[in-house]
Design a protein around this motif. Structure first.
Motif, PDB file in Angstrom:
ATOM      1  N   ILE A   1      65.440  20.822  51.045  1.00  0.00           N
ATOM      2  CA  ILE A   1      64.121  20.201  51.130  1.00  0.00           C
ATOM      3  C   ILE A   1      64.313  18.765  51.602  1.00  0.00           C
ATOM      4  N   THR A   2      63.519  18.360  52.593  1.00  0.00           N
ATOM      5  CA  THR A   2      63.682  17.053  53.223  1.00  0.00           C
ATOM      6  C   THR A   2      62.403  16.248  53.113  1.00  0.00           C
ATOM      7  N   TYR A   3      62.569  14.981  52.747  1.00  0.00           N
ATOM      8  CA  TYR A   3      61.472  13.999  52.790  1.00  0.00           C
ATOM      9  C   TYR A   3      61.967  12.812  53.597  1.00  0.00           C
ATOM     10  N   LYS A   4      61.296  12.554  54.719  1.00  0.00           N
ATOM     11  CA  LYS A   4      61.730  11.519  55.653  1.00  0.00           C
ATOM     12  C   LYS A   4      63.191  11.775  56.018  1.00  0.00           C
ATOM     13  N   ASP A   5      64.110  10.844  55.701  1.00  0.00           N
ATOM     14  CA  ASP A   5      65.511  11.048  56.069  1.00  0.00           C
ATOM     15  C   ASP A   5      66.375  11.437  54.877  1.00  0.00           C
ATOM     16  N   GLN A   6      65.735  11.902  53.785  1.00  0.00           N
ATOM     17  CA  GLN A   6      66.480  12.311  52.600  1.00  0.00           C
ATOM     18  C   GLN A   6      66.486  13.840  52.471  1.00  0.00           C
ATOM     19  N   ASP A   7      67.663  14.397  52.200  1.00  0.00           N
ATOM     20  CA  ASP A   7      67.809  15.832  51.983  1.00  0.00           C
ATOM     21  C   ASP A   7      68.152  16.108  50.526  1.00  0.00           C
ATOM     22  N   HIS A   8      67.567  17.172  49.985  1.00  0.00           N
ATOM     23  CA  HIS A   8      67.907  17.645  48.643  1.00  0.00           C
ATOM     24  C   HIS A   8      68.193  19.138  48.710  1.00  0.00           C
ATOM     25  N   VAL A   9      69.352  19.549  48.226  1.00  0.00           N
ATOM     26  CA  VAL A   9      69.680  20.969  48.169  1.00  0.00           C
ATOM     27  C   VAL A   9      68.988  21.562  46.942  1.00  0.00           C
ATOM     28  N   PHE A  10      67.944  22.333  47.198  1.00  0.00           N
ATOM     29  CA  PHE A  10      67.184  22.943  46.102  1.00  0.00           C
ATOM     30  C   PHE A  10      68.043  23.923  45.325  1.00  0.00           C
ATOM     31  N   ALA A  11      68.771  24.768  46.053  1.00  0.00           N
ATOM     32  CA  ALA A  11      69.622  25.769  45.402  1.00  0.00           C
ATOM     33  C   ALA A  11      70.618  26.317  46.399  1.00  0.00           C
ATOM     34  N   ARG A  12      71.757  26.766  45.885  1.00  0.00           N
ATOM     35  CA  ARG A  12      72.720  27.513  46.687  1.00  0.00           C
ATOM     36  C   ARG A  12      72.793  28.934  46.130  1.00  0.00           C
ATOM     37  N   TYR A  13      72.529  29.912  46.994  1.00  0.00           N
ATOM     38  CA  TYR A  13      72.559  31.318  46.614  1.00  0.00           C
ATOM     39  C   TYR A  13      73.775  31.997  47.248  1.00  0.00           C
ATOM     40  N   THR A  14      74.281  33.038  46.616  1.00  0.00           N
ATOM     41  CA  THR A  14      75.383  33.822  47.158  1.00  0.00           C
ATOM     42  C   THR A  14      74.912  35.245  47.433  1.00  0.00           C
ATOM     43  N   GLN A  15      75.827  36.067  47.929  1.00  0.00           N
ATOM     44  CA  GLN A  15      75.473  37.451  48.249  1.00  0.00           C
ATOM     45  C   GLN A  15      74.949  38.191  47.020  1.00  0.00           C
ATOM     46  N   GLU A  16      75.511  37.916  45.853  1.00  0.00           N
ATOM     47  CA  GLU A  16      75.064  38.590  44.634  1.00  0.00           C
ATOM     48  C   GLU A  16      73.599  38.321  44.340  1.00  0.00           C
ATOM     49  N   ASP A  17      73.130  37.124  44.695  1.00  0.00           N
ATOM     50  CA  ASP A  17      71.726  36.780  44.440  1.00  0.00           C
ATOM     51  C   ASP A  17      70.778  37.603  45.309  1.00  0.00           C
ATOM     52  N   PHE A  18      71.283  38.136  46.424  1.00  0.00           N
ATOM     53  CA  PHE A  18      70.445  38.902  47.343  1.00  0.00           C
ATOM     54  C   PHE A  18      70.592  40.406  47.134  1.00  0.00           C
ATOM     55  N   THR A  19      70.933  40.809  45.935  1.00  0.00           N
ATOM     56  CA  THR A  19      71.089  42.234  45.637  1.00  0.00           C
ATOM     57  C   THR A  19      69.838  43.028  45.988  1.00  0.00           C
ATOM     58  N   ASP A  20      68.670  42.445  45.732  1.00  0.00           N
ATOM     59  CA  ASP A  20      67.399  43.110  46.038  1.00  0.00           C
ATOM     60  C   ASP A  20      66.867  42.729  47.416  1.00  0.00           C
ATOM     61  N   GLY A  21      67.653  41.984  48.183  1.00  0.00           N
ATOM     62  CA  GLY A  21      67.238  41.621  49.530  1.00  0.00           C
ATOM     63  C   GLY A  21      66.485  40.311  49.628  1.00  0.00           C
ATOM     64  N   PHE A  22      66.233  39.659  48.493  1.00  0.00           N
ATOM     65  CA  PHE A  22      65.503  38.391  48.550  1.00  0.00           C
ATOM     66  C   PHE A  22      65.794  37.563  47.303  1.00  0.00           C
ATOM     67  N   VAL A  23      65.500  36.266  47.408  1.00  0.00           N
ATOM     68  CA  VAL A  23      65.516  35.362  46.257  1.00  0.00           C
ATOM     69  C   VAL A  23      64.194  34.606  46.268  1.00  0.00           C
ATOM     70  N   SER A  24      63.850  33.995  45.168  1.00  0.00           N
ATOM     71  CA  SER A  24      62.602  33.238  45.086  1.00  0.00           C
ATOM     72  C   SER A  24      62.839  31.944  44.337  1.00  0.00           C
ATOM     73  N   GLY A  25      61.949  30.982  44.576  1.00  0.00           N
ATOM     74  CA  GLY A  25      62.048  29.697  43.891  1.00  0.00           C
ATOM     75  C   GLY A  25      60.726  28.969  43.928  1.00  0.00           C
ATOM     76  N   GLN A  26      60.629  27.921  43.131  1.00  0.00           N
ATOM     77  CA  GLN A  26      59.431  27.093  43.136  1.00  0.00           C
ATOM     78  C   GLN A  26      59.774  25.687  42.662  1.00  0.00           C
ATOM     79  N   PHE A  27      58.933  24.720  43.063  1.00  0.00           N
ATOM     80  CA  PHE A  27      59.117  23.330  42.638  1.00  0.00           C
ATOM     81  C   PHE A  27      57.754  22.654  42.602  1.00  0.00           C
ATOM     82  N   ASN A  28      57.674  21.541  41.863  1.00  0.00           N
ATOM     83  CA  ASN A  28      56.389  20.857  41.689  1.00  0.00           C
ATOM     84  C   ASN A  28      56.522  19.367  42.001  1.00  0.00           C
ATOM     85  N   GLY A  29      55.453  18.635  41.755  1.00  0.00           N
ATOM     86  CA  GLY A  29      55.435  17.215  42.068  1.00  0.00           C
ATOM     87  C   GLY A  29      56.455  16.420  41.281  1.00  0.00           C
ATOM     88  N   SER A  30      56.665  16.777  40.027  1.00  0.00           N
ATOM     89  CA  SER A  30      57.674  16.084  39.227  1.00  0.00           C
ATOM     90  C   SER A  30      59.070  16.283  39.805  1.00  0.00           C
TER      91      SER A  30
END
Length: 295
Positions: free
Chosen positions: A67-96
């Motif tokens: 996730i990027t704001y202006k010139d700053q990057d934040h790695v929300f999450a790192r997933y591996t092959q095991e996380d995609f067992t069902d073919g997808f991953v999901s996530g969410q974030f808020n203002g805080s």
């Protein structure tokens, strides 16, 4: 007859020939929940952004959602092959979350709005990383992701970028804009030095159903036609793009230039002078600053 037999004998002895296996690329689609694609500043306490990432790959080393704001990057999450067992991953974030990641207290209480982009980085077990660039020469390279259909538009096999925001009250910036000036540099050998163009017209129109996203008829401000007519660019409209507009800030989202590279950039809207000033760049290292004034 003897030649025919000799040919058959030769073919039968070639069973030691190794034919390389076909390599598959990276498949990663990033999809925002249509009911939670942005955060409203007036309901920031309960709003959130939700997404799903889909992949058919069976050879994932990791998938980073950034996730990027202006010139700053934040790695929300790192997933591996095991996380995609069902073919997808999901996530969410808020203002805080955004407030913590980027150091802006107003994101948490809705006193500040902002534009953000999300993009994936995919590494395969054989060491290949997507998106990336294949270098043809010291100055020329191509994106290692196909451009048709364009993955960044969410219709292809790989999503290059998605936009989201903490929303201020919407403002319609649609209209016809004069290119006051566009000044930039190209890394291609065809176009050395700094180039400035002006006088073109850029049309900005609201995307249907959106209060924040706007089609831009020429995201480069006319300079791609100046640079790359030798490669087939025939008009300014050959390099369109999309603005995410919010809180008098513009962010380039969901945009790929004609040769396949994602375009990123941001800038400001002056409500008094009806002027938009922004700087863009692409993966090849081209960049320019554009000033547009509403006519």
């Amino acid at each position: 007859m003897s030649l025919v037999c000799l040919g058959c004998f030769w073919l039968s002895c070639k069973d030691d020939v190794h034919i390389p296996e076909t390599q598959t690329g990276a498949n990663l689609r990033l999809v925002l929940d249509p009911d939670h694609s942005v955060i409203n500043s007036t309901t920031v306490a309960t709003d959130y952004v939700a997404f799903e990432a889909f992949s058919e790959n069976k050879d994932l080393e990791y998938v980073d959602i950034i996730i990027t704001y202006k010139d700053q990057d934040h790695v929300f999450a790192r997933y591996t092959q095991e996380d995609f067992t069902d073919g997808f991953v999901s996530g969410q974030f808020n203002g805080s979350d955004l407030s913590t990641w980027f150091g802006v207290p107003g994101f948490a209480d809705g006193s500040r709005g902002g534009n953000f982009t999300m993009h994936p980085v995919v590494a395969l077990v054989d060491g290949r990383v997507y998106p990336g660039y294949i270098h043809l020469t010291s100055t020329d390279s191509i994106l290692n992701i196909g451009t048709g259909p364009q993955g960044n538009q969410g219709t292809g096999a790989f999503t290059l970028q998605k936009g989201t925001a903490i929303l201020c009250p919407p403002v319609d910036i649609s209209g016809s804009y004069l290119v006051v000036s566009t000044t930039g540099t190209s890394t291609d050998g065809c176009c050395p030095g700094t180039v400035t163009v002006s006088g073109n017209t850029v049309t900005i129109t609201a995307l249907p159903g959106s209060l924040t996203n706007f089609n831009v008829s020429d995201i480069t401000g006319g300079i791609y036609l100046e640079w790359y007519d030798v490669y087939g660019i025939t008009s300014p409209e050959d390099s369109p793009g999309v603005f995410l507009f919010n809180c008098n800030e513009v962010t380039i989202v969901d945009t790929t230039e004609p040769f396949g590279s994602p375009v990123q950039g941001d800038g400001l809207y002056d409500a008094t002078t009806k002027t938009i000033t922004y700087t863009w760049s692409n993966g090849y290292g081209d960049s320019a600053t554009v000033e547009l004034r509403k006519q």
